[in-house]
Write an enzyme that holds these catalytic residues in place. Structure first.
Site, PDB file in Angstrom:
ATOM      1  N   THR A  49      40.240  42.304  38.362  1.00 56.07           N
ATOM      2  CA  THR A  49      39.435  41.600  39.244  1.00 56.07           C
ATOM      3  C   THR A  49      40.297  41.356  40.367  1.00 56.07           C
ATOM      4  OG1 THR A  49      40.085  39.079  38.694  1.00 56.07           O
ATOM      5  CG2 THR A  49      38.287  40.352  37.355  1.00 56.07           C
ATOM      6  N   CYS A  50      39.765  40.754  41.540  1.00 57.36           N
ATOM      7  CA  CYS A  50      40.625  40.518  42.586  1.00 57.36           C
ATOM      8  C   CYS A  50      41.537  39.550  42.582  1.00 57.36           C
ATOM      9  CB  CYS A  50      39.724  40.092  44.002  1.00 57.36           C
ATOM     10  SG  CYS A  50      38.891  38.540  43.424  1.00 57.36           S
ATOM     11  N   ASN A  51      41.760  38.642  41.338  1.00 54.88           N
ATOM     12  CA  ASN A  51      42.761  37.794  41.231  1.00 54.88           C
ATOM     13  C   ASN A  51      43.643  37.989  39.880  1.00 54.88           C
ATOM     14  OD1 ASN A  51      42.388  35.924  43.172  1.00 54.88           O
ATOM     15  ND2 ASN A  51      40.598  35.046  42.466  1.00 54.88           N
ATOM     16  N   ARG A  52      43.243  39.224  39.417  1.00 51.07           N
ATOM     17  CA  ARG A  52      44.122  39.411  38.018  1.00 51.07           C
ATOM     18  C   ARG A  52      43.956  40.806  37.536  1.00 51.07           C
ATOM     19  NH1 ARG A  52      43.813  35.546  34.317  1.00 51.07           N
ATOM     20  NH2 ARG A  52      42.789  34.173  35.759  1.00 51.07           N
ATOM     21  N   GLU A 110      35.086  28.612  37.345  1.00 51.42           N
ATOM     22  CA  GLU A 110      34.160  29.603  37.804  1.00 51.42           C
ATOM     23  C   GLU A 110      33.503  30.586  36.939  1.00 51.42           C
ATOM     24  OE1 GLU A 110      34.831  33.332  38.868  1.00 51.42           O
ATOM     25  OE2 GLU A 110      36.905  33.627  38.468  1.00 51.42           O
ATOM     26  N   GLN A 112      31.813  33.518  37.143  1.00 50.90           N
ATOM     27  CA  GLN A 112      31.766  34.839  37.091  1.00 50.90           C
ATOM     28  C   GLN A 112      32.889  35.509  36.339  1.00 50.90           C
ATOM     29  OE1 GLN A 112      32.057  32.763  39.745  1.00 50.90           O
ATOM     30  NE2 GLN A 112      30.246  33.285  40.968  1.00 50.90           N
ATOM     31  N   ALA A 186      25.934  36.966  58.797  1.00 50.73           N
ATOM     32  CA  ALA A 186      26.242  37.596  57.565  1.00 50.73           C
ATOM     33  C   ALA A 186      27.644  37.725  57.168  1.00 50.73           C
ATOM     34  CB  ALA A 186      25.670  38.726  57.525  1.00 50.73           C
ATOM     35  N   GLU A 188      31.493  36.076  55.422  1.00 56.34           N
ATOM     36  CA  GLU A 188      32.111  36.053  54.211  1.00 56.34           C
ATOM     37  C   GLU A 188      31.162  34.673  53.720  1.00 56.34           C
ATOM     38  OE1 GLU A 188      36.316  35.413  51.747  1.00 56.34           O
ATOM     39  OE2 GLU A 188      36.271  35.778  54.055  1.00 56.34           O
ATOM     40  N   MET A 189      31.271  33.677  54.532  1.00 51.51           N
ATOM     41  CA  MET A 189      30.850  32.343  53.802  1.00 51.51           C
ATOM     42  C   MET A 189      29.337  32.475  53.539  1.00 51.51           C
ATOM     43  SD  MET A 189      31.709  29.300  53.064  1.00 51.51           S
ATOM     44  CE  MET A 189      33.181  28.976  54.036  1.00 51.51           C
TER      45      MET A 189
END
Length: 427
Positions: A49-52, A110, A112, A186, A188-189
């Site tokens: 994933t983006c974090n791991r 989280e 996801q 539109a 990121e948030m």
């Protein structure tokens, strides 16, 4: 073979290094398909994933996993060695359960990550790199994650702006399937807001953005979940009345939604309530809008205070969740040991049966050749006893020589328990 977990995450490696060892589904699928032909390491699951990026595998040692991860990304092992963490067996099982439960995530609790781990397992199954043993560990981790989410509050409080807006919509409107949502900008948030609300099952998403290209991109990302309409930024005011929920985050230096526009929209809606969320700084929505009956206006500070409180509640719930994960990991490890003991007991019984059959065959041959039955039976009993107790005798001798007196005492005590049990009169 042991169960290993090895990888890097947001705590141990920079985003630049994480980018270097990240996998997309297609590349990973091809790598796994090749790996199943390698006897030394063919039983693995990769979570990226983006974090791991993590490798879970049944292997002889962690070094083979580290080498595979480096080789797969064409980098030197030395670049990874000081950033990877590695866990084996019990610690690896606990780590996987923590990851699947969201306890190891950048955003605590989280939801996801569980879906991402499930997708990783599915990809490895397609590539045929998942043994029944590895699969059972993952399935139990999913069970643990489900227990954590259903029996603790670790995932029940919104701790991101996007998720907080979605939860707020649920509080104001009880039936999301009837809602029309408008996101103004539109970026990121608001993309996160749109995705969370789309997952919640709202009826329609109106995207109002200055750049058509960015609006199209967001529309494509959520079109499989919700009906999407794109409008020009110049048409914002005249379309406000159509939205039950408005989330605005433009980055404009001036307000883009005026008091008069909202007042007109309310009239067109016959004063049905509206939820308006202003995520912009400076603010996009005229703060006087809050005075209008039927309008619920929330700003960044309102949401942040809710998020801070919720994060504190999640951290408190995480303590309870950690205890649960440790208990469930212990249960799985105990089950594995019992299963392993069952296999050992079966092999021991089979070995003893083979000894018995050999001695019995020898005794029958002696009787067949006219041997004295009493002597033959005595010799049979003596030889069988000697051969059956020989391994235990050797084990006791080795235990006595060992530097761990506790093990020797434990073995002695258990043998004594067996003797005492056998001496009890049979009813």
């Amino acid at each position: 073979m042991s169960f290993f977990a090895l990888g890097v995450n947001h705590q141990t490696a920079s985003v630049e290094l994480r980018e270097q060892i990240a996998f997309n589904a297609e590349r990973l699928s091809n790598l796994l398909a090749e790996q199943r032909h390698h006897e030394s390491l063919k039983d693995l699951v990769v979570v990226s994933t983006c974090n791991r990026t993590e490798v879970y595998a049944m292997a002889e040692d962690a070094e083979s996993l580290l080498k595979w991860l480096a080789d797969a990304n064409n980098i030197d092992v030395k670049q990874l060695i000081h950033h990877v963490y590695r866990y084996e067996n019990a610690q690896a099982i606990t780590h996987l359960m923590r990851v699947a439960s969201g306890l190891d995530s950048l955003m605590l609790g989280e939801p996801q990550i569980l879906g991402q781990v499930k997708s990783a397992l599915a990809l490895s199954k397609e590539a045929q790199t998942v043994s029944p043993e590895l699969n059972s560990v993952f399935e139990y981790a999913f069970y643990a994650a489900k227990r954590v989410r259903s029996e603790t509050a670790v995932g029940s409080h919104a701790v991101s702006m996007g998720y907080a807006v979605a939860q707020l919509a649920l509080q104001v409107f009880s039936k999301p399937e009837k809602l029309t949502v408008m996101v103004v900008a539109a970026g990121e948030m608001n993309s996160l807001v749109a995705k969370h609300l789309a997952e919640m099952g709202v009826a329609k998403m109106i995207i109002c953005n200055r750049s058509r290209e960015r609006a199209d991109q967001l529309a494509q990302e959520i079109a499989h979940q919700v009906e999407v309409e794109i409008i020009d930024f110049s048409d914002l005011a005249e379309n406000l009345y159509r939205a039950d929920v408005v989330s605005s985050c433009t980055g404009s230096l001036h307000q883009v939604i005026a008091y008069a526009d909202v007042k007109t929209a309310l009239k067109k809606r016959r004063y049905q309530q509206m939820l308006m969320v202003d995520l912009a700084v400076p603010r996009d929505i005229d703060p006087k809008v809050e005075s209008l009956d039927g309008v619920y206006l929330y700003g960044v500070d309102d949401l942040q205070s809710v998020i801070d409180e919720n994060l504190a509640q999640r951290r408190q719930a995480a303590v309870e969740a950690e205890v649960m994960v440790n208990q469930l990991a212990t249960q799985l490890i105990t089950h594995q040991k019992v299963k392993e003991a069952g296999s050992t007991i079966h092999a021991y019984r089979q070995h003893s049966e083979e000894i018995s059959q050999r001695e019995l065959t020898q005794a029958l041959e002696a009787l067949h050749h006219g041997g004295n039955p009493e002597q033959v039976l005595q010799q049979f009993a003596h030889r069988l006893t000697q051969k059956l107790i020989h391994p235990t005798s050797m084990l006791l001798r080795e235990a006595a020589k060992a530097e761990s007196p506790d093990y020797f005492e434990w073995l002695q005590q258990h043998l004594q328990d067996v003797f005492d049990h056998e001496r009890k009169p049979k009813r």
